[in-house]
Motif scaffolding. Sequence first.
Motif, PDB file in Angstrom:
ATOM      1  N   CYS A  22       1.091  14.242  19.565  1.00  0.00           N
ATOM      2  CA  CYS A  22       1.813  14.419  18.119  1.00  0.00           C
ATOM      3  C   CYS A  22       1.019  15.145  17.147  1.00  0.00           C
ATOM      4  O   CYS A  22       0.439  16.161  17.588  1.00  0.00           O
ATOM      5  N   HIS A  23       0.913  14.623  15.941  1.00  0.00           N
ATOM      6  CA  HIS A  23       0.108  15.252  15.136  1.00  0.00           C
ATOM      7  C   HIS A  23      -1.019  14.648  14.235  1.00  0.00           C
ATOM      8  O   HIS A  23      -1.070  13.223  14.471  1.00  0.00           O
ATOM      9  N   ALA A  24      -1.618  14.985  13.653  1.00  0.00           N
ATOM     10  CA  ALA A  24      -2.880  14.108  12.887  1.00  0.00           C
ATOM     11  C   ALA A  24      -2.059  13.122  11.933  1.00  0.00           C
ATOM     12  O   ALA A  24      -2.784  11.971  11.915  1.00  0.00           O
ATOM     13  N   GLY A  25      -1.192  13.521  11.238  1.00  0.00           N
ATOM     14  CA  GLY A  25      -0.595  12.429  10.157  1.00  0.00           C
ATOM     15  C   GLY A  25      -0.104  11.353  11.221  1.00  0.00           C
ATOM     16  O   GLY A  25      -0.149  10.121  10.672  1.00  0.00           O
ATOM     17  N   THR A  26       0.482  11.500  12.062  1.00  0.00           N
ATOM     18  CA  THR A  26       0.971  10.581  12.990  1.00  0.00           C
ATOM     19  C   THR A  26      -0.129   9.868  13.609  1.00  0.00           C
ATOM     20  O   THR A  26       0.114   8.445  13.610  1.00  0.00           O
ATOM     21  N   ILE A  27      -0.924  10.459  14.091  1.00  0.00           N
ATOM     22  CA  ILE A  27      -2.288   9.556  14.770  1.00  0.00           C
ATOM     23  C   ILE A  27      -2.863   8.726  13.706  1.00  0.00           C
ATOM     24  O   ILE A  27      -3.111   7.623  14.135  1.00  0.00           O
ATOM     25  N   LYS A  50      -3.167   4.722  14.198  1.00  0.00           N
ATOM     26  CA  LYS A  50      -4.670   4.284  14.316  1.00  0.00           C
ATOM     27  C   LYS A  50      -4.380   3.189  13.331  1.00  0.00           C
ATOM     28  O   LYS A  50      -5.187   2.189  13.464  1.00  0.00           O
ATOM     29  N   ALA A  51      -3.882   3.181  12.020  1.00  0.00           N
ATOM     30  CA  ALA A  51      -4.022   2.354  11.147  1.00  0.00           C
ATOM     31  C   ALA A  51      -3.309   0.938  11.334  1.00  0.00           C
ATOM     32  O   ALA A  51      -3.428  -0.076  10.669  1.00  0.00           O
ATOM     33  N   VAL A  53       3.713  -2.357   6.036  1.00  0.00           N
ATOM     34  CA  VAL A  53       4.010  -1.075   6.243  1.00  0.00           C
ATOM     35  C   VAL A  53       3.172  -0.118   4.947  1.00  0.00           C
ATOM     36  O   VAL A  53       2.683   0.503   5.344  1.00  0.00           O
ATOM     37  N   GLU A  54       3.126  -0.829   3.820  1.00  0.00           N
ATOM     38  CA  GLU A  54       2.628  -0.373   2.837  1.00  0.00           C
ATOM     39  C   GLU A  54       1.106  -0.362   2.981  1.00  0.00           C
ATOM     40  O   GLU A  54       0.454   0.777   2.653  1.00  0.00           O
ATOM     41  N   GLN A  55       0.785  -1.375   3.399  1.00  0.00           N
ATOM     42  CA  GLN A  55      -0.779  -1.479   3.871  1.00  0.00           C
ATOM     43  C   GLN A  55      -1.124  -0.697   4.864  1.00  0.00           C
ATOM     44  O   GLN A  55      -2.452   0.135   4.500  1.00  0.00           O
ATOM     45  N   ILE A  56      -0.337  -0.098   5.818  1.00  0.00           N
ATOM     46  CA  ILE A  56      -0.756   0.729   6.952  1.00  0.00           C
ATOM     47  C   ILE A  56      -0.369   2.189   6.322  1.00  0.00           C
ATOM     48  O   ILE A  56      -1.433   2.802   6.746  1.00  0.00           O
ATOM     49  N   ALA A  57       0.468   2.512   5.537  1.00  0.00           N
ATOM     50  CA  ALA A  57       0.403   3.914   4.886  1.00  0.00           C
ATOM     51  C   ALA A  57      -0.694   4.001   3.938  1.00  0.00           C
ATOM     52  O   ALA A  57      -1.259   5.184   4.265  1.00  0.00           O
ATOM     53  N   LEU A  58      -1.222   3.112   3.475  1.00  0.00           N
ATOM     54  CA  LEU A  58      -2.182   3.330   2.708  1.00  0.00           C
ATOM     55  C   LEU A  58      -3.582   3.589   3.385  1.00  0.00           C
ATOM     56  O   LEU A  58      -4.330   4.354   3.081  1.00  0.00           O
ATOM     57  N   LEU A  59      -3.748   2.906   4.299  1.00  0.00           N
ATOM     58  CA  LEU A  59      -4.892   3.214   5.216  1.00  0.00           C
ATOM     59  C   LEU A  59      -4.945   4.518   5.914  1.00  0.00           C
ATOM     60  O   LEU A  59      -5.745   5.077   6.079  1.00  0.00           O
ATOM     61  N   ALA A  60      -3.673   4.860   6.345  1.00  0.00           N
ATOM     62  CA  ALA A  60      -3.570   6.219   6.916  1.00  0.00           C
ATOM     63  C   ALA A  60      -3.833   7.197   6.044  1.00  0.00           C
ATOM     64  O   ALA A  60      -4.440   8.030   6.443  1.00  0.00           O
ATOM     65  N   ALA A  61      -3.265   7.117   4.842  1.00  0.00           N
ATOM     66  CA  ALA A  61      -3.532   8.262   3.607  1.00  0.00           C
ATOM     67  C   ALA A  61      -5.019   8.255   3.470  1.00  0.00           C
ATOM     68  O   ALA A  61      -5.471   9.193   2.978  1.00  0.00           O
ATOM     69  N   VAL A 101      -9.831   9.659   6.223  1.00  0.00           N
ATOM     70  CA  VAL A 101     -10.308  11.210   6.187  1.00  0.00           C
ATOM     71  C   VAL A 101     -11.099  11.852   7.575  1.00  0.00           C
ATOM     72  O   VAL A 101     -11.603  12.861   7.567  1.00  0.00           O
ATOM     73  N   GLU A 102     -11.184  10.734   8.292  1.00  0.00           N
ATOM     74  CA  GLU A 102     -11.658  11.233   9.815  1.00  0.00           C
ATOM     75  C   GLU A 102     -11.095  12.489  10.331  1.00  0.00           C
ATOM     76  O   GLU A 102      -9.890  12.423  10.498  1.00  0.00           O
ATOM     77  N   LYS A 103     -11.739  13.456  10.831  1.00  0.00           N
ATOM     78  CA  LYS A 103     -11.411  14.696  11.253  1.00  0.00           C
ATOM     79  C   LYS A 103     -10.567  14.477  12.641  1.00  0.00           C
ATOM     80  O   LYS A 103     -11.309  13.658  13.427  1.00  0.00           O
ATOM     81  N   ILE A 104      -9.702  14.788  12.988  1.00  0.00           N
ATOM     82  CA  ILE A 104      -8.846  14.578  14.331  1.00  0.00           C
ATOM     83  C   ILE A 104      -8.855  16.065  14.769  1.00  0.00           C
ATOM     84  O   ILE A 104      -8.001  17.138  14.357  1.00  0.00           O
TER      85      ILE A 104
END
Length: 193
Positions: A146-151, A155-156, A163-171, A174-177
């Motif tokens: 898939c893609h960096a955003g999806t990953i 990961k989160a 869902v909101e907490q996961i979205a915030l963690l993902a956002a 900043v780790e480079k994939i």
Amino acid sequence: MRLALIRHPAPAIAAGVCYGASDLLVEEPVLAACIAPLSLALEKMASDAPLYSSPQQRAQVLAQRLALARKVSLIEDERLREMDFGRWEMAAWEQIPRSEIDAWAADVLHYAPGGAETVLQMTQRVLAFLQQLLRVDGGGEAIVVCHAGTIRILKAWQPTLSVEQIALLAAQDVEKIAYGAVVWKELPTFIAG
């Protein structure tokens, strides 16, 4: 459950361009360079581990090669696509109005960059894929191209977070994939509720 999350190879696009929903090509030499290292990394996985992929071309071409090498079917899932940046798509980041980028930074979960999809909306669709995967094969392994955003969203994920907490963690991740890299994710073997 163990997931091998693989970012697609580098697409044929200039640096500094915003792309998410845009369907970009991967040049053959770039694609070919990913296969051997990924095949080696995936030797840790069961030979029959299912292989899922975003429908976007830059992920599909790699997933098709891996499926052929592993002799498994490829399952395309629309929910694994990258975020849609609407009118920002294919624009140079430096040409996107600073006021729009600032508005997104001020409300990272609910602001729709380029008028398209929010981080929260993307998280909801990616987690719908994950919940289905856990129901179908909760104790096994799977490969996801898939893609960096999806990953970042996958990961989160933690079963105790909203869902909101996961979205915030993902956002906030900043780790480079790297292109063509594998990120390993261990998931619990059960689903609460």
